[in-house]
Design a protein around this motif. Structure first.
Motif, mmCIF file in Angstrom:
data_model
loop_
_atom_site.group_PDB
_atom_site.id
_atom_site.type_symbol
_atom_site.label_atom_id
_atom_site.label_comp_id
_atom_site.label_asym_id
_atom_site.label_seq_id
_atom_site.Cartn_x
_atom_site.Cartn_y
_atom_site.Cartn_z
ATOM 1 N N MET A 1 0.707 -1.125 0.069
ATOM 2 C CA MET A 1 -0.022 -0.075 -0.028
ATOM 3 C C MET A 1 0.844 1.143 -0.023
ATOM 4 O O MET A 1 0.571 2.283 -0.724
ATOM 5 C CB MET A 1 -0.830 -0.050 1.239
ATOM 6 C CG MET A 1 -2.094 1.019 1.215
ATOM 7 S SD MET A 1 -3.193 0.625 2.619
ATOM 8 C CE MET A 1 -4.775 1.684 1.816
ATOM 9 N N LEU A 2 2.057 1.206 0.794
ATOM 10 C CA LEU A 2 2.924 2.362 0.902
ATOM 11 C C LEU A 2 4.120 1.969 0.647
ATOM 12 O O LEU A 2 4.982 0.786 1.288
ATOM 13 C CB LEU A 2 2.791 2.972 2.236
ATOM 14 C CG LEU A 2 3.553 4.324 2.441
ATOM 15 C CD1 LEU A 2 3.101 5.448 1.753
ATOM 16 C CD2 LEU A 2 3.849 4.734 3.955
ATOM 17 N N ILE A 3 5.165 2.445 -0.303
ATOM 18 C CA ILE A 3 6.471 2.325 -0.497
ATOM 19 C C ILE A 3 7.369 3.475 -0.207
ATOM 20 O O ILE A 3 6.927 4.327 -0.902
ATOM 21 C CB ILE A 3 6.726 1.580 -1.776
ATOM 22 C CG1 ILE A 3 6.203 0.244 -2.179
ATOM 23 C CG2 ILE A 3 8.144 1.473 -1.767
ATOM 24 C CD1 ILE A 3 6.063 -0.294 -3.433
ATOM 25 N N VAL A 4 8.031 3.592 0.771
ATOM 26 C CA VAL A 4 8.830 4.577 1.041
ATOM 27 C C VAL A 4 10.338 4.168 0.517
ATOM 28 O O VAL A 4 10.999 3.248 1.070
ATOM 29 C CB VAL A 4 9.091 5.075 2.456
ATOM 30 C CG1 VAL A 4 10.193 6.065 2.574
ATOM 31 C CG2 VAL A 4 7.795 5.718 2.794
ATOM 32 N N GLU A 5 10.804 4.828 -0.498
ATOM 33 C CA GLU A 5 12.302 4.437 -1.083
ATOM 34 C C GLU A 5 13.276 5.369 -0.912
ATOM 35 O O GLU A 5 13.409 6.658 -1.476
ATOM 36 C CB GLU A 5 12.085 4.246 -2.520
ATOM 37 C CG GLU A 5 11.857 2.799 -3.082
ATOM 38 C CD GLU A 5 11.527 2.814 -4.571
ATOM 39 O OE1 GLU A 5 10.959 2.024 -5.042
ATOM 40 O OE2 GLU A 5 11.879 3.795 -5.401
ATOM 41 N N GLU A 6 14.331 5.241 -0.208
ATOM 42 C CA GLU A 6 15.610 6.101 -0.188
ATOM 43 C C GLU A 6 15.011 7.499 0.041
ATOM 44 O O GLU A 6 16.006 8.318 -0.348
ATOM 45 C CB GLU A 6 16.267 6.133 -1.334
ATOM 46 C CG GLU A 6 16.453 4.502 -1.799
ATOM 47 C CD GLU A 6 18.012 4.157 -1.466
ATOM 48 O OE1 GLU A 6 18.977 4.786 -2.039
ATOM 49 O OE2 GLU A 6 18.103 3.117 -0.808
ATOM 50 N N LEU A 7 14.161 7.627 1.209
ATOM 51 C CA LEU A 7 13.631 9.029 1.253
ATOM 52 C C LEU A 7 14.921 9.755 2.242
ATOM 53 O O LEU A 7 15.133 9.306 3.208
ATOM 54 C CB LEU A 7 12.480 8.777 2.172
ATOM 55 C CG LEU A 7 11.406 10.106 1.841
ATOM 56 C CD1 LEU A 7 11.009 10.415 0.552
ATOM 57 C CD2 LEU A 7 10.166 10.025 2.813
#
Ligand SMILES: Nc1ncnc2c1ncn2[C@@H]1O[C@H](COP(=O)(O)OP(=O)(O)O)[C@@H](O)[C@H]1O
Ligand SMILES: [Mg+2]
Length: 247
Positions: A1-7
């Motif tokens: 549902m949520l993907i946080v990538e290298e934030l």
């Protein structure tokens, strides 16, 4: 549902969030843990558009929402509560919830307008769900700390979210208030099917409620796994659980 990538996000050259990663599946309850200053609140601010990232991506339901404004993020179904209680002190519990519903519907709030009747039923439902029935007439400033934090969660529900982000929901609560809050979070997950990400220092609560845990240290994701694996993870024990800084 949520993907946080290298934030990532720096403040004056200081990397508050440094290539953080997070994956959240539909209906999961995810805890984010880490010492004070690890970047948990900033991560939540980045996801919800309160702070703009310097790098990385936020994908929600398959769409890139990186850098979207808070109201856009909210419209897509992500609601949040804040670490520091954030409500209208002079309004009653009922009115605070009404405001949160009207904000979603982009209507201006006026005590005497007919719009206040229109959202009455929904307000009643949220009151009941949050266990605030009987306190609807109390002015927010006069509530106990625990009730104020619960009211904040109730207000997040006014946005009719699919995805709820809670920043230290039980912080500063007495034990019975904390347990009530945990029950509420479980109920929201089970009965409303909400996906929930929260950060919290109370490890008993974290291990008691989370499906998975993400561990953040100095802005970076150092682990992301089920509770048992996190308990056994040597790096996590050294970096956080075994360390002196549990606060
Ligand atoms: N708006 C800001 N300006 C400057 N520094 C900030 C700001 N917000 C957070 N920070 C810094 O970023 C780091 C991470 O903070 P925060 O995300 O609040 O951590 P946590 O919620 O894990 O305690 C801290 O060192 C904090 O001082
Ligand atoms: Mg914080």
């Amino acid at each position: 549902m949520l993907i946080v990538e290298e934030l990532s996000k720096s403040f004056d050259g200081f990397r508050a969030v440094n290539k953080a990663n997070l994956e959240v599946g539909q209906g999961e309850i995810i805890a984010v843990i880490g010492p004070n200053g690890a970047g948990k609140t900033t991560l939540f601010n980045l996801i919800t558009g309160v702070v703009k990232p310097d790098g990385g991506r936020v994908i929600f339901k398959g769409e890139d929402i990186t850098g979207a404004l808070p109201h856009e993020v909210c419209r897509r179904g992500i609601s949040r509560s804040f670490q520091v209680v954030n409500l209208f002190q002079k309004l009653t519990v009922f009115e605070n919830i009404q405001v949160s519903i009207l904000a979603r519907e982009k209507r201006t709030w006026n005590l005497f307008a007919s719009s206040s009747k229109l959202v009455r039923q929904e307000t009643e439902e949220i009151l009941k769900r949050a266990g605030l029935k009987g306190k609807e007439g109390v002015v927010a400033a006069l509530l106990s700390h625990g009730d104020r934090k619960v009211l904040e969660i109730a207000m997040a529900l006014g946005g009719n979210p699919h995805f709820l982000i809670l920043d230290e929901p039980t912080a500063g609560m007495a034990q019975d208030e904390g347990e009530r809050c945990i029950d509420l979070i479980r109920t929201l997950s089970r009965e409303m099917g909400l996906t929930i990400v929260f950060c919290e220092h109370d490890m008993e609560m974290v291990f008691g409620i989370a499906d998975r845990i993400m561990v953040m240290v100095r802005g970076t994701t150092v682990a992301q796994d089920c509770c048992d694996a996190i308990r056994c993870n040597r790096m996590v024990q050294e970096a956080y659980l075994g360390g002196s800084n549990h606060a």
